[in-house]
Each structure stands twice: as structure tokens, then as C-alpha cells.
Scaffold this motif. Structure first.
Motif, PDB file in Angstrom:
ATOM      1  N   PRO A  80      73.451  73.000  24.991  1.00 27.03           N
ATOM      2  CA  PRO A  80      73.398  73.026  23.349  1.00 27.03           C
ATOM      3  C   PRO A  80      72.000  72.666  22.897  1.00 27.03           C
ATOM      4  N   LEU A  81      71.708  73.067  21.612  1.00 25.42           N
ATOM      5  CA  LEU A  81      70.640  72.750  20.977  1.00 25.42           C
ATOM      6  C   LEU A  81      70.164  71.122  20.558  1.00 25.42           C
ATOM      7  N   SER A  82      68.937  70.657  20.746  1.00 22.53           N
ATOM      8  CA  SER A  82      68.958  69.312  20.153  1.00 22.53           C
ATOM      9  C   SER A  82      69.194  69.291  18.830  1.00 22.53           C
ATOM     10  N   ARG A  83      69.184  68.226  18.107  1.00 25.79           N
ATOM     11  CA  ARG A  83      69.279  67.941  16.771  1.00 25.79           C
ATOM     12  C   ARG A  83      68.172  68.711  16.044  1.00 25.79           C
ATOM     13  N   SER A  84      66.907  68.557  16.601  1.00 27.50           N
ATOM     14  CA  SER A  84      65.772  68.922  15.672  1.00 27.50           C
ATOM     15  C   SER A  84      65.778  70.398  15.805  1.00 27.50           C
ATOM     16  N   GLU A  85      66.110  71.247  16.900  1.00 22.97           N
ATOM     17  CA  GLU A  85      66.116  72.417  17.218  1.00 22.97           C
ATOM     18  C   GLU A  85      67.387  73.040  16.048  1.00 22.97           C
ATOM     19  N   LEU A  86      68.548  72.299  16.084  1.00 21.54           N
ATOM     20  CA  LEU A  86      69.642  72.800  15.047  1.00 21.54           C
ATOM     21  C   LEU A  86      69.157  72.547  13.607  1.00 21.54           C
ATOM     22  N   ALA A  87      68.324  71.773  13.347  1.00 26.03           N
ATOM     23  CA  ALA A  87      67.778  71.756  12.095  1.00 26.03           C
ATOM     24  C   ALA A  87      67.162  73.076  11.593  1.00 26.03           C
ATOM     25  N   GLN A  88      66.441  73.653  12.409  1.00 26.72           N
ATOM     26  CA  GLN A  88      65.656  74.716  12.200  1.00 26.72           C
ATOM     27  C   GLN A  88      66.717  76.157  11.982  1.00 26.72           C
ATOM     28  N   ALA A  89      67.620  76.064  12.240  1.00 32.39           N
ATOM     29  CA  ALA A  89      68.460  77.070  12.395  1.00 32.39           C
ATOM     30  C   ALA A  89      69.202  77.597  10.863  1.00 32.39           C
ATOM     31  N   GLY A  90      68.699  76.828  10.031  1.00 40.12           N
ATOM     32  CA  GLY A  90      69.135  77.158   8.451  1.00 40.12           C
ATOM     33  C   GLY A  90      69.757  76.044   7.726  1.00 40.12           C
ATOM     34  N   ALA A  91      69.810  76.155   6.506  1.00 44.12           N
ATOM     35  CA  ALA A  91      70.175  74.980   5.583  1.00 44.12           C
ATOM     36  C   ALA A  91      71.108  75.069   4.525  1.00 44.12           C
ATOM     37  N   PRO A  92      72.359  75.959   4.693  1.00 48.68           N
ATOM     38  CA  PRO A  92      73.153  76.274   3.593  1.00 48.68           C
ATOM     39  C   PRO A  92      74.182  74.752   3.959  1.00 48.68           C
ATOM     40  N   ASP A  93      74.857  74.431   3.020  1.00 44.15           N
ATOM     41  CA  ASP A  93      75.528  73.307   3.023  1.00 44.15           C
ATOM     42  C   ASP A  93      76.376  72.921   4.080  1.00 44.15           C
ATOM     43  N   LEU A  94      76.971  73.843   4.570  1.00 44.50           N
ATOM     44  CA  LEU A  94      78.060  73.582   5.870  1.00 44.50           C
ATOM     45  C   LEU A  94      77.258  73.447   7.263  1.00 44.50           C
ATOM     46  N   ALA A  95      75.931  74.285   7.179  1.00 42.53           N
ATOM     47  CA  ALA A  95      75.177  74.041   8.229  1.00 42.53           C
ATOM     48  C   ALA A  95      74.329  72.482   8.066  1.00 42.53           C
ATOM     49  N   ARG A  96      74.230  72.097   7.162  1.00 41.38           N
ATOM     50  CA  ARG A  96      73.679  70.827   6.979  1.00 41.38           C
ATOM     51  C   ARG A  96      74.550  69.739   7.387  1.00 41.38           C
ATOM     52  N   GLN A  97      75.691  69.848   6.917  1.00 40.00           N
ATOM     53  CA  GLN A  97      76.936  68.919   7.414  1.00 40.00           C
ATOM     54  C   GLN A  97      76.935  68.980   8.912  1.00 40.00           C
ATOM     55  N   LEU A  98      77.103  70.200   9.673  1.00 43.38           N
ATOM     56  CA  LEU A  98      76.987  70.288  11.091  1.00 43.38           C
ATOM     57  C   LEU A  98      75.781  69.653  11.748  1.00 43.38           C
ATOM     58  N   HIS A  99      74.677  69.720  10.975  1.00 46.41           N
ATOM     59  CA  HIS A  99      73.459  69.092  11.480  1.00 46.41           C
ATOM     60  C   HIS A  99      73.589  67.324  11.565  1.00 46.41           C
ATOM     61  N   ALA A 100      73.894  67.091  10.325  1.00 45.54           N
ATOM     62  CA  ALA A 100      73.915  65.578  10.134  1.00 45.54           C
ATOM     63  C   ALA A 100      75.005  64.874  11.260  1.00 45.54           C
ATOM     64  N   ALA A 101      75.942  65.706  11.575  1.00 43.90           N
ATOM     65  CA  ALA A 101      77.201  65.051  12.426  1.00 43.90           C
ATOM     66  C   ALA A 101      76.773  65.322  14.076  1.00 43.90           C
ATOM     67  N   TRP A 102      75.680  66.166  14.355  1.00 44.95           N
ATOM     68  CA  TRP A 102      75.321  66.668  15.689  1.00 44.95           C
ATOM     69  C   TRP A 102      75.061  65.333  16.706  1.00 44.95           C
ATOM     70  N   PRO A 103      76.047  65.588  17.536  1.00 45.40           N
ATOM     71  CA  PRO A 103      76.105  64.238  18.529  1.00 45.40           C
ATOM     72  C   PRO A 103      74.988  64.317  19.529  1.00 45.40           C
ATOM     73  N   PRO A 104      74.743  63.228  20.419  1.00 49.08           N
ATOM     74  CA  PRO A 104      73.755  63.042  21.447  1.00 49.08           C
ATOM     75  C   PRO A 104      74.405  63.934  22.598  1.00 49.08           C
ATOM     76  N   LEU A 105      73.211  64.546  23.134  1.00 52.35           N
ATOM     77  CA  LEU A 105      73.527  65.577  24.242  1.00 52.35           C
ATOM     78  C   LEU A 105      74.156  64.870  25.719  1.00 52.35           C
ATOM     79  N   THR A 106      75.394  64.462  25.646  1.00 55.58           N
ATOM     80  CA  THR A 106      75.736  63.907  26.876  1.00 55.58           C
ATOM     81  C   THR A 106      77.084  64.844  27.276  1.00 55.58           C
ATOM     82  N   HIS A 107      77.303  64.547  28.527  1.00 50.30           N
ATOM     83  CA  HIS A 107      78.328  65.600  29.106  1.00 50.30           C
ATOM     84  C   HIS A 107      79.660  64.654  28.664  1.00 50.30           C
TER      85      HIS A 107
END
Length: 604
Positions: A80-107
Motif C-alpha cells: 500500500p502507498l503511504s499517506r504522503s504518497e497517496l496525497a500525490q495521486a490527485g486531489a478531487p473531492d473523493l480522493a481527498r476524503q480517501l487520503h484523510a481516512a488513510w490508515p496506518p500501514l499495519t497488517h
């Protein structure tokens, strides 16, 4: 399930398997047509990347007037992408909501919720094949990344997840394996398109069948943390819920302390306890910002007495736990967080903290969709009775107070009376906590909660609470001076302070009782039907269940941390929605686990 460290992916990663475009995935899954007017539609993808397929499905769902009531998107992602990497993937409204909710990278299986719970994303971080074996869901559409010539996904395991008529789309070909799994195939533009049409459908284990799939109403017994969380989760699935409690208000008994702690845990083998505690802590952390809470403290320290800092750091490296879940701090760093002098290292949980348990219980009810949860106070239920397809609740005079197709028992200590015929190894434990005003001589005030042998935390008014005692089978409700002494002694060790209390008999505090299972995990699930005749009883999932009857008890001293995830598990077991924990954790908290252990012991 063997866990492993999650290695973050990158946007320019070149070794990802080939997958479908979002447009191919939607077309191959025959969407939006197939979800029209359905209660729920479940999509499972192997691979998530930037979330293109999920975001496209979400956008189409939002725009469709005939959309299903609830969309659940399950994605398995090993890198999975890190939160910082995901933030670079684009910023439409739904993508921003996904980025804000992105969890810690745990199994873990991470549940993200959008659109007031009507769109849910279950992110399984880890390898695909083990997760396919661990998911508990009925999937309507599979979208798989290219598997290559090997059976890297164990494609035959898709059969246990596939709903009748489920579709599948993937690049490349694995015809023989998919045919063996029960799929009928066709090919188009380099894609395999398939539909699940098996000659024989294997019966699902008894505990994997929803206990009340058609219910529209439910009754929850108990208005503490577990009961309120269950009511919230059931309401999120569309049920109308009445919550009965003999108290005059919500959270007056075991959940009535002024302040309580919440945090995850860790241990070297990352076993069932650590995994469940981590999953529960992450679920609570995700929902807290959206709950109407008047006050909370973010961050918690837990002192370490057996490892030095280097050993703690080595353990974190071995487990691969990220810093946004837990950190190892030296004494100076720990003191900077807590405001107290520390003599040794400590674990810092950024997502841990403290809050008011009654406020959290009320917040669960207020967060439920409007009008779907109704609190019925002053209702003492003395007996339960099966009646046709539902359950009757009777008072002490034998009068029927309510009938319901779905009943959840979450009455804490009262559960022991209602469930005494089950023979579960539960014990009642008395606990006393101590309140110290800020004017107490020698008292040091922590900035965040500190736990170890005992704990110390400030409440909303700024006063200190410390504790707690633990006395099994002790029903004395009075405050004891000896227990105050015990709690203050623990506090002095935690805070390295000399506290002077002249008149212990004038101190305030609170006495409550915890229900604790012998294996120190909660009991969350459907009640076993001990009169049924099954072919197998050696595993909880094979034991028959009583229809329409669920329980959430044995929360010990972790009700704040465990309640939200437990409520979501109950809602899944009631309705058939995808389960927010993996199968091995579901078995670990299943009330029937004790019956399975007895059966294995008798067989041996």
C-alpha cells in the motif's frame, strides 16, 4: 494468520501485477446495472494502488439514482502507498476524503467509512492468498490483478467467497483453475470475464451464516459502551433499534467512570490478542473525529519494565509496526510527552488517549442515522423466551415487554445471569479507582495518560484519577481506604512523586465490576445452539447457532477500545455484511470457542 511487516509501495512502482482499468472493471462487473435497488453490493479487488477502481465505483454509485443502498469495496494490497504518497495521486473531492481516512500501514483489515456509512472500504494490507482465505464475505464482483501462470491467489478459494452469480474480471488467462472453482468463462480484449455458476454449492459453516438476514428491527439489552456501539452499528446497516436498560440514563453501570483509557498493544509473536487489540484500537481511532464528543485527550504512554530502548526498537523493526501506531521512547522523550519524570523507556501510542466512557456511549447513539436508535430506560429484563421466529423479553412478573427478530445481549454483569446456562468461563472482577483534586500535596499532573502497573489520567475538569484495583468475585460496593492506598502507591511509582493524603476516608472514587473471560478476549458473536446435532464441534465456526440471538460481553477493562469494533462485528453477523475482522480473529472472539475447546478435549 501469519502477519508480516507491510512494505510501503510507491507511485512509480514497476513490479505491480497488471490489473484492469477502472472502466474495464466496471464494465466487466456489469455495473451499475447489477447493483440496482439492491440492499448491498460487495466488490473485491486484488490490488488497490491509488484507489482508481474504488474511486470510480464510488463516483458511479453517487451518480446512480437506482444505486444499491450500501456499497462495500474490499481491496487486498501487499504494497500500500503511504499517506504522503497517496496525497500525490490527485486531489478531487473523493480522493481527498480517501487520503484523510488513510490508515496506518499495519497488517490488518482496515474499515474506512464514507457517505454516512453507506460506502465502506475494507483494506486488507498483506499478501493476497492468505487474505482470500481469511476474509468473511459474500462477494458479488471480483476484479483480480493478473495472476500469471501460477495459482498465486489460490483461485479455488474464491468459491467460498462468491455469491450466487458473482462476476469476475482479470487480465490474462487462468482458465483451468477458474473452471475448477466453478466459474464459466469468456474472453474479450485480453480480459477473462467469468460468472460463478458452480454445479454444487457447498454449505457455509453455521457461524458464517447471518443470524437475522431479513430483520428490520432489533433490540439491544444494555446501554453501556458495548450496547450503544452495537445499536450504532446495526442502525448503520439500516435496522431500527430499541435499547433497553434498567438504568435511568445511558452508561450508568460498568461504563460509568468519569474517564477511561484506550490504546492498542503489541507482543513479539503478534498473536491473537495483539492483533485484535490493534484492530480495535485502529477502528476507534478512525471513528473518533466524527463522533460528537465534548472532550478527549490524544496520545498515551505505557511504561516498559523488561526491555531497554534498543530491545524495544528491535521489536518494532521485527514486527514492522509504523510510528503512527506505536513508538519506542527513551525516558527523556517520554517525559516530554507526559510532563512527568520517567526513569525508563515507554511505548507511545499516538492513536491512544483518554475520554469519558458515558460521553462515548452517548456519542455512538447520536452518531446513528437519525431516529433509528431509541433508548428505553428503567426496563429490567429478567427472562428471555424464544417465540416463533423471534425473541420475547419478560420482566420479573413474566410480562412480555417486547418482541424482536434480533436480540443483542450486552448487559455486562447482567449478562452472567441471562447467559448462565452457557457455562462459559467468565468471572466478575471488582475494581476501585481513586479521585485526587489538583490541590493534593505532591501531586503531579500528566499531560497525557500514563499506564503501566496502574494508570494516571486527568479528567475534563483537570482532576486526577488513578487506579485500579482488581478483586475477583468481590461484590462490595463501598469505597475502601486500603484500595485508595493501593492506587496512590501505584500513582507515586508512575509519576515519581511523593503524594500526601492525610484522610483517606475523605477521598472520592468509584467502584465498578468487569466481566472477564479466562482467555482475556471478549465474547462477540451468535449464541451456540447446544441442543443442535452437528457433524463437527471442534472449531467455533462449525457449531450451530440460535437464530436471531447475539452477545457482546467480557469487555474486561477495555470497553472503550473494544466496543466499536465489536459492534461492527455483531452487525455483520446479523445481516451478512462483510466482516470487519479476519476469520481467525472472528473465531478467537466467538462465544462458541469454549464449546469447541471442550469438544476437542473430550475427543482427545
Amino acid at each position: 494468520m501469519k502477519t508480516h511487516a507491510i512494505r510501503p509501495g510507491t507511485l512509480d512502482q514497476t513490479d505491480r501485477p497488471l490489473t484492469c482499468t477502472a472502466e474495464q472493471a466496471l464494465r466487466g462487473s456489469e455495473l451499475p446495472g447489477r447493483w440496482a435497488r439492491r440492499e448491498r453490493f460487495v466488490w473485491l479487488a486484488t490490488g488497490f494502488g491509488r484507489g482508481e477502481q474504488f474511486l470510480a465505483a464510488w463516483q458511479v454509485w453517487k451518480a446512480d439514482p437506482l444505486r444499491c443502498e450500501r456499497l462495500v469495496f474490499i481491496a487486498i494490497e501487499d504494497r500500500p502507498l503511504s499517506r504522503s504518497e497517496l496525497a500525490q495521486a490527485g486531489a478531487p473531492d473523493l480522493a481527498r476524503q480517501l487520503h484523510a481516512a488513510w490508515p496506518p500501514l499495519t497488517h490488518n483489515l482496515h474499515r474506512l467509512s464514507f457517505e454516512q456509512g453507506r460506502v465502506q472500504l475494507l483494506l486488507a494490507f498483506g499478501e493476497v492468498a492468505p487474505w482470500l482465505a481469511e476474509l468473511v464475505a459474500s462477494v458479488d464482483a471480483f476484479v483480480l490483478a493478473e495472476a500469471g501462470g501460477r495459482d498465486r491467489y489460490r483461485l479455488k478459494s474464491l468459491a467460498k467467497l462468491a455469491a450466487p452469480g458473482a462476476t469476475l474480471v482479470m487480465p490474462g488467462r487462468n482458465d483451468a483453475l477458474l473452471t475448477q472453482a466453478g466459474f464459466e468463462l469468456r474472453h474479450n480484449d485480453g480480459l477473462t470475464m467469468a460468472r460463478y455458476q458452480p454445479r454444487f454449492i457447498a454449505q457455509r459453516p453455521a457461524a458464517r451464516t447471518p443470524v437475522a438476514p431479513g430483520a428490520r428491527q432489533a433490540v439491544v439489552l444494555g446501554a453501556g459502551l458495548a450496547g450503544c456501539a452495537a445499536a450504532w452499528a446495526l442502525a448503520e446497516q439500516g435496522l431500527e433499534v430499541r435499547m433497553f436498560d434498567q438504568g435511568a440514563a445511558i452508561a450508568q453501570a460498568g461504563s460509568g467512570n468519569a474517564v477511561g483509557l484506550f490504546h492498542g498493544t503489541l507482543n513479539p509473536d503478534d498473536g491473537l490478542h495483539a492483533r485484535f487489540n490493534r484492530a480495535a484500537a485502529l477502528e476507534l481511532r478512525r471513528i473518533l473525529p466524527a463522533l460528537p464528543l465534548p472532550w478527549r485527550i490524544d496520545g498515551l504512554l505505557r511504561t516498559e519494565s523488561t526491555r531497554d530502548l534498543a530491545q524495544m526498537q528491535a521489536l518494532l523493526a521485527d514486527l514492522g509496526l509504523p510510528a503512527d501506531y506505536v513508538q519506542a521512547l527513551d525516558a527523556r522523550q517520554a517525559g516530554a510527552h507526559s510532563g512527568l519524570p520517567h526513569q525508563g523507556p515507554a511505548w507511545y501510542y499516538p492513536g491512544g488517549g483518554a475520554l469519558s466512557p458515558p460521553s462515548l456511549a452517548r456519542a455512538f447513539v447520536e452518531a446513528a442515522p437519525a431516529g433509528r436508535v431509541r433508548f428505553c430506560s428503567g426496563q429490567a429484563i429478567r427472562q428471555l423466551r424464544r417465540a416463533g421466529d423471534g425473541w420475547q423479553l419478560l420482566d420479573e412478573d413474566g410480562r412480555v415487554l417486547a418482541e424482536t427478530p434480533l436480540l443483542v445481549i450486552s448487559t455486562g454483569t447482567g449478562s452472567l445471569n441471562l447467559l448462565q446456562t452457557q457455562g462459559w468461563p467468565l468471572r466478575l472482577q471488582r475494581g476501585q479507582i481513586t479521585h485526587l483534586p489538583t490541590s493534593t500535596p505532591g501531586l503531579r499532573m500528566p499531560s497525557i495518560p500514563v499506564a503501566g502497573t496502574g494508570y494516571v489520567v486527568t479528567d475534563q475538569a483537570g482532576d486526577v484519577w488513578c487506579g485500579a484495583t482488581a478483586q475477583d468475585h468481590d461484590l462490595d460496593p463501598s469505597l475502601r481506604e486500603t484500595d485508595h492506598e493501593h492506587n496512590i502507591a501505584q500513582l507515586m511509582r508512575l509519576s515519581n512523586a511523593e503524594i500526601e493524603v492525610v484522610q483517606l476516608n475523605l477521598l472520592q472514587g468509584r467502584v465498578g465490576w468487569r466481566v472477564i473471560a479466562e482467555d482475556r478476549l471478549p465474547l462477540v458473536g451468535a449464541l451456540p445452539d447446544l441442543a443442535a446435532l452437528e457433524a463437527r464441534r471442534d472449531q467455533p465456526r462449525f457449531i450451530a447457532r440460535q437464530p436471531g440471538l447475539l452477545v457482546a460481553t467480557g469487555m474486561a477493562s477495555r470497553g472503550i477500545t473494544w466496543a466499536a469494533l465489536s459492534g461492527q462485528v455483531l452487525a455483520s453477523l446479523a445481516t451478512g455484511a462483510p466482516c470487519p475482522v479476519e476469520a481467525s480473529l472472528l473465531d478467537a472472539i466467538d462465544p462458541a470457542r469454549f464449546d469447541a475447546r471442550r469438544a476437542r478435549g473430550q475427543a482427545a
